[in-house]
Scaffold this motif. Structure first.
Motif, PDB file in Angstrom:
ATOM      1  N   ARG A 203       0.931  -1.200   0.199  1.00  0.00           N
ATOM      2  CA  ARG A 203       0.054  -0.063   0.155  1.00  0.00           C
ATOM      3  C   ARG A 203       1.017   1.292  -0.011  1.00  0.00           C
ATOM      4  O   ARG A 203       0.500   2.422  -0.186  1.00  0.00           O
ATOM      5  CB  ARG A 203      -1.134  -0.019   1.148  1.00  0.00           C
ATOM      6  N   LEU A 204       2.065   1.168   0.485  1.00  0.00           N
ATOM      7  CA  LEU A 204       2.867   2.462   0.342  1.00  0.00           C
ATOM      8  C   LEU A 204       3.152   2.818  -1.042  1.00  0.00           C
ATOM      9  O   LEU A 204       3.525   3.969  -1.237  1.00  0.00           O
ATOM     10  CB  LEU A 204       4.172   1.970   1.194  1.00  0.00           C
ATOM     11  N   LEU A 205       3.289   1.893  -1.698  1.00  0.00           N
ATOM     12  CA  LEU A 205       3.505   2.255  -3.235  1.00  0.00           C
ATOM     13  C   LEU A 205       2.328   3.136  -3.788  1.00  0.00           C
ATOM     14  O   LEU A 205       2.510   3.667  -4.814  1.00  0.00           O
ATOM     15  CB  LEU A 205       3.800   1.050  -4.145  1.00  0.00           C
ATOM     16  N   ASP A 206       1.186   2.919  -3.173  1.00  0.00           N
ATOM     17  CA  ASP A 206      -0.070   3.734  -3.630  1.00  0.00           C
ATOM     18  C   ASP A 206      -0.406   3.572  -5.237  1.00  0.00           C
ATOM     19  O   ASP A 206      -0.143   4.651  -6.011  1.00  0.00           O
ATOM     20  CB  ASP A 206       0.126   5.360  -3.411  1.00  0.00           C
ATOM     21  N   VAL A 207      -0.176   2.379  -5.560  1.00  0.00           N
ATOM     22  CA  VAL A 207      -0.496   1.876  -7.099  1.00  0.00           C
ATOM     23  C   VAL A 207      -1.760   2.441  -7.682  1.00  0.00           C
ATOM     24  O   VAL A 207      -2.802   1.831  -6.927  1.00  0.00           O
ATOM     25  CB  VAL A 207      -0.114   0.639  -7.435  1.00  0.00           C
ATOM     26  N   LYS A 208      -1.799   2.781  -8.835  1.00  0.00           N
ATOM     27  CA  LYS A 208      -3.217   3.028  -9.438  1.00  0.00           C
ATOM     28  C   LYS A 208      -3.380   2.121 -10.613  1.00  0.00           C
ATOM     29  O   LYS A 208      -2.537   1.625 -11.301  1.00  0.00           O
ATOM     30  CB  LYS A 208      -3.004   4.700 -10.015  1.00  0.00           C
ATOM     31  N   ALA A 209      -4.535   2.097 -10.899  1.00  0.00           N
ATOM     32  CA  ALA A 209      -5.013   1.311 -12.018  1.00  0.00           C
ATOM     33  C   ALA A 209      -4.192   1.767 -13.251  1.00  0.00           C
ATOM     34  O   ALA A 209      -4.373   3.063 -13.622  1.00  0.00           O
ATOM     35  CB  ALA A 209      -6.656   1.378 -12.279  1.00  0.00           C
ATOM     36  N   GLY A 210      -3.694   0.862 -14.007  1.00  0.00           N
ATOM     37  CA  GLY A 210      -2.932   1.019 -15.379  1.00  0.00           C
ATOM     38  C   GLY A 210      -1.622   1.412 -15.259  1.00  0.00           C
ATOM     39  O   GLY A 210      -0.744   1.527 -16.098  1.00  0.00           O
ATOM     40  N   GLU A 211      -1.156   1.453 -13.917  1.00  0.00           N
ATOM     41  CA  GLU A 211       0.325   1.720 -13.719  1.00  0.00           C
ATOM     42  C   GLU A 211       1.108   0.455 -13.967  1.00  0.00           C
ATOM     43  O   GLU A 211       0.399  -0.838 -13.738  1.00  0.00           O
ATOM     44  CB  GLU A 211       0.581   2.358 -12.442  1.00  0.00           C
ATOM     45  N   THR A 212       2.236   0.456 -14.110  1.00  0.00           N
ATOM     46  CA  THR A 212       3.314  -0.696 -14.252  1.00  0.00           C
ATOM     47  C   THR A 212       3.993  -0.808 -12.764  1.00  0.00           C
ATOM     48  O   THR A 212       4.222   0.128 -12.197  1.00  0.00           O
ATOM     49  CB  THR A 212       4.357  -0.826 -15.063  1.00  0.00           C
ATOM     50  N   ALA A 213       4.036  -2.100 -12.181  1.00  0.00           N
ATOM     51  CA  ALA A 213       4.467  -2.366 -11.110  1.00  0.00           C
ATOM     52  C   ALA A 213       5.596  -3.552 -10.960  1.00  0.00           C
ATOM     53  O   ALA A 213       5.162  -4.539 -11.875  1.00  0.00           O
ATOM     54  CB  ALA A 213       3.541  -2.486  -9.806  1.00  0.00           C
ATOM     55  N   LEU A 214       6.391  -3.407 -10.359  1.00  0.00           N
ATOM     56  CA  LEU A 214       7.640  -4.647 -10.312  1.00  0.00           C
ATOM     57  C   LEU A 214       7.794  -5.075  -8.820  1.00  0.00           C
ATOM     58  O   LEU A 214       8.015  -4.426  -7.703  1.00  0.00           O
ATOM     59  CB  LEU A 214       8.814  -4.267 -10.720  1.00  0.00           C
ATOM     60  N   ASP A 215       7.332  -6.208  -8.331  1.00  0.00           N
ATOM     61  CA  ASP A 215       7.598  -6.884  -7.048  1.00  0.00           C
ATOM     62  C   ASP A 215       8.943  -7.720  -7.211  1.00  0.00           C
ATOM     63  O   ASP A 215       9.003  -8.861  -7.939  1.00  0.00           O
ATOM     64  CB  ASP A 215       6.388  -7.945  -6.719  1.00  0.00           C
ATOM     65  N   ARG A 327       7.905   5.528  -8.026  1.00  0.00           N
ATOM     66  CA  ARG A 327       8.253   5.078  -6.633  1.00  0.00           C
ATOM     67  C   ARG A 327       8.900   3.994  -6.400  1.00  0.00           C
ATOM     68  O   ARG A 327       8.876   2.918  -7.075  1.00  0.00           O
ATOM     69  CB  ARG A 327       6.777   5.066  -6.083  1.00  0.00           C
ATOM     70  N   LEU A 328       9.635   3.878  -5.271  1.00  0.00           N
ATOM     71  CA  LEU A 328      10.328   2.862  -4.886  1.00  0.00           C
ATOM     72  C   LEU A 328      10.252   2.402  -3.329  1.00  0.00           C
ATOM     73  O   LEU A 328      10.389   3.447  -2.755  1.00  0.00           O
ATOM     74  CB  LEU A 328      11.821   2.886  -5.276  1.00  0.00           C
ATOM     75  N   VAL A 329       9.728   1.401  -2.852  1.00  0.00           N
ATOM     76  CA  VAL A 329       9.497   1.271  -1.384  1.00  0.00           C
ATOM     77  C   VAL A 329      10.643   0.088  -1.079  1.00  0.00           C
ATOM     78  O   VAL A 329      10.547  -0.870  -1.824  1.00  0.00           O
ATOM     79  CB  VAL A 329       8.156   0.556  -1.079  1.00  0.00           C
ATOM     80  N   TYR A 330      11.338   0.218  -0.038  1.00  0.00           N
ATOM     81  CA  TYR A 330      12.186  -0.769   0.258  1.00  0.00           C
ATOM     82  C   TYR A 330      11.685  -1.094   1.778  1.00  0.00           C
ATOM     83  O   TYR A 330      11.542  -0.138   2.863  1.00  0.00           O
ATOM     84  CB  TYR A 330      13.633  -0.130   0.506  1.00  0.00           C
ATOM     85  N   CYS A 331      11.743  -2.414   2.070  1.00  0.00           N
ATOM     86  CA  CYS A 331      11.487  -2.738   3.388  1.00  0.00           C
ATOM     87  C   CYS A 331      12.109  -3.933   3.982  1.00  0.00           C
ATOM     88  O   CYS A 331      12.509  -4.834   3.074  1.00  0.00           O
ATOM     89  CB  CYS A 331       9.634  -3.113   3.512  1.00  0.00           C
ATOM     90  N   THR A 332      12.168  -4.092   5.114  1.00  0.00           N
ATOM     91  CA  THR A 332      12.815  -5.413   5.701  1.00  0.00           C
ATOM     92  C   THR A 332      11.855  -5.767   7.111  1.00  0.00           C
ATOM     93  O   THR A 332      11.440  -4.717   7.592  1.00  0.00           O
ATOM     94  CB  THR A 332      14.148  -5.706   6.055  1.00  0.00           C
TER      95      THR A 332
END
Length: 402
Positions: A203-215, A327-332
């Motif tokens: 959810r931190l990435l706040d992705v919107k419909a139609g955007e591209t995302a990489l996990d 945007r880039l989210v980094y977490c551990t």
């Protein structure tokens, strides 16, 4: 745990089945095996649960053995403080294990002392290596039952080197809170309570419909599912093809779609860039000690440095995948600053095109105090103890300046 006086239904094939007393003894044998396996290596307890001694137990007895081992792990320092006050010299490790298991039952699980002591003596007697110490086992355990455990400190349950690190990083008061949290078994529905889990950080990435995302480290897939459900076009990477099978199954089950690629994220040859990149990086997982108390015993200082190097490389690989304005989210799920704050400080120095976008703790169900002055999230397991507590966590949300 099987109870005396309520034998299992027998069949002709079960004529030589062990008595209920024997089953209780075997459950405690397995508890010792699980405890020692957890102290020897990471994931040792889970591996031992899949081996014949544990698998041979009925489910209720196997669950009891695991509960005893976990109780001993959470209170290991305190249990050893109690034992060391009554021992003139340290006995063989097998003898200490018997007494650790017995005290975990009486002091943590509130098993009647006579049952725990009797079984411990019986176990000592049946093994030639521990038989010479059966009177010692009996005397020490009965002495604790008679006189009480005495004063113990929660901090003793943390390995000394970890306690020193956390005191330096978070202060004395926070260390006490972390030590108290390490004593407690979390609620079984921990991930459903207000708090953060690896999927929620998507959810931190706040992705919107139609955007591209990489996990970038996608398995087992909760984060990928969240990104896909938000309407993004998702690529999911992971080095483990076996772990990605579960992700593919979940995509099919939910009717969601994602491109799934089995490859180490830093080796992916594709040249695409994305609106949103999520890096839930491999780490020591010391923030999960409430659910996984063995991580504190299994983690070694060298492992922190080794994983920090991996995280460094993955962060640079992630940066190359972010579009301008993306945007880039980094977490551990680690409490070690080398795997959190220090990583982001160094990353921002290496990558001036990125800046921090302050995270919103409320969006993740995290307490307000989790927000750092820099705009990152640092969650400690001692936060929100009155609501069941949280796993330890670090997350940073970064933006590539257009």
């Amino acid at each position: 745990m099987a109870t005396k006086g309520k034998p299992r239904l027998a069949s002709t094939a079960d004529a030589a089945a062990p008595s209920q007393d024997d089953i209780g003894v075997e459950a405690r044998v397995v508890a010792g095996i699980l405890l020692n396996a957890a102290l020897e290596k990471r994931n040792g307890l889970d591996e031992a649960l899949s081996q014949p001694p544990a698998r041979a137990l009925a489910p209720v007895d196997r669950a009891f053995a695991r509960a005893v081992a976990m109780a001993a792990l959470r209170r290991l320092g305190e249990i050893d403080q109690i034992l060391d006050r009554r021992l003139q010299k340290s006995p063989p490790e097998a003898v200490r294990t018997l007494m650790r298991i017995a005290l975990a039952q009486t002091l943590v699980l509130e098993t009647p002392a006579f049952a725990a002591v009797s079984t411990a003596v019986k176990l000592a007697e049946r093994d030639p290596k521990t038989r010479p110490y059966k009177n010692l086992v009996n005397a020490v355990l009965r002495g604790v039952g008679r006189d009480g455990p005495g004063l113990t400190t929660a901090e003793s349950n943390l390995p000394d080197w970890i306690a020193a690190r956390w005191k330096a990083a978070y202060g004395e008061t926070a260390l006490v809170g972390l030590a108290l949290a390490a004593r407690e078994e979390p609620a079984t529905d921990l991930s459903l309570k207000p708090g953060v889990d690896p999927a929620a950080v998507a959810r931190l990435l706040d992705v919107k419909a139609g955007e591209t995302a990489l996990d970038m480290c996608a398995a087992p897939g909760g984060k990928t599912l969240q990104l896909a459900a938000a309407g993004a076009s998702v690529v999911a990477l992971d080095r483990s093809a076996a772990r990605l099978k579960r992700l593919k199954q979940n995509l099919e089950r939910t009717g969601l779609t994602a491109e799934v690629v089995a490859v180490p994220a830093e080796d992916w040859a594709d040249v695409r860039t994305f609106d949103a990149v999520l890096l839930d990086a491999p780490c020591t997982a010391t923030g999960t000690f409430r659910r996984n108390p063995e991580v504190l015993r299994a983690t070694r200082p060298a492992e922190i440095a080794k994983l920090a190097d991996v995280q460094h490389r993955l962060l640079d690989a992630a940066a190359a995948r972010v579009k301008p304005g993306g945007r880039l989210v980094y977490c551990t799920c680690s409490l070690e600053r080398e795997e959190g704050e220090t990583q982001i400080i160094a990353f921002l120095r290496r990558n001036p095109a990125f800046r921090t976008t302050p995270a919103d703790p409320a969006a993740l169900g995290a307490p307000p105090e989790a927000l750092t002055p820099e705009g990152w999230l640092r969650i400690l397991p001692s936060m929100w103890a009155e609501k069941g507590g949280l796993d330890g966590f670090f997350a940073a949300r970064l933006e590539r300046v257009s």
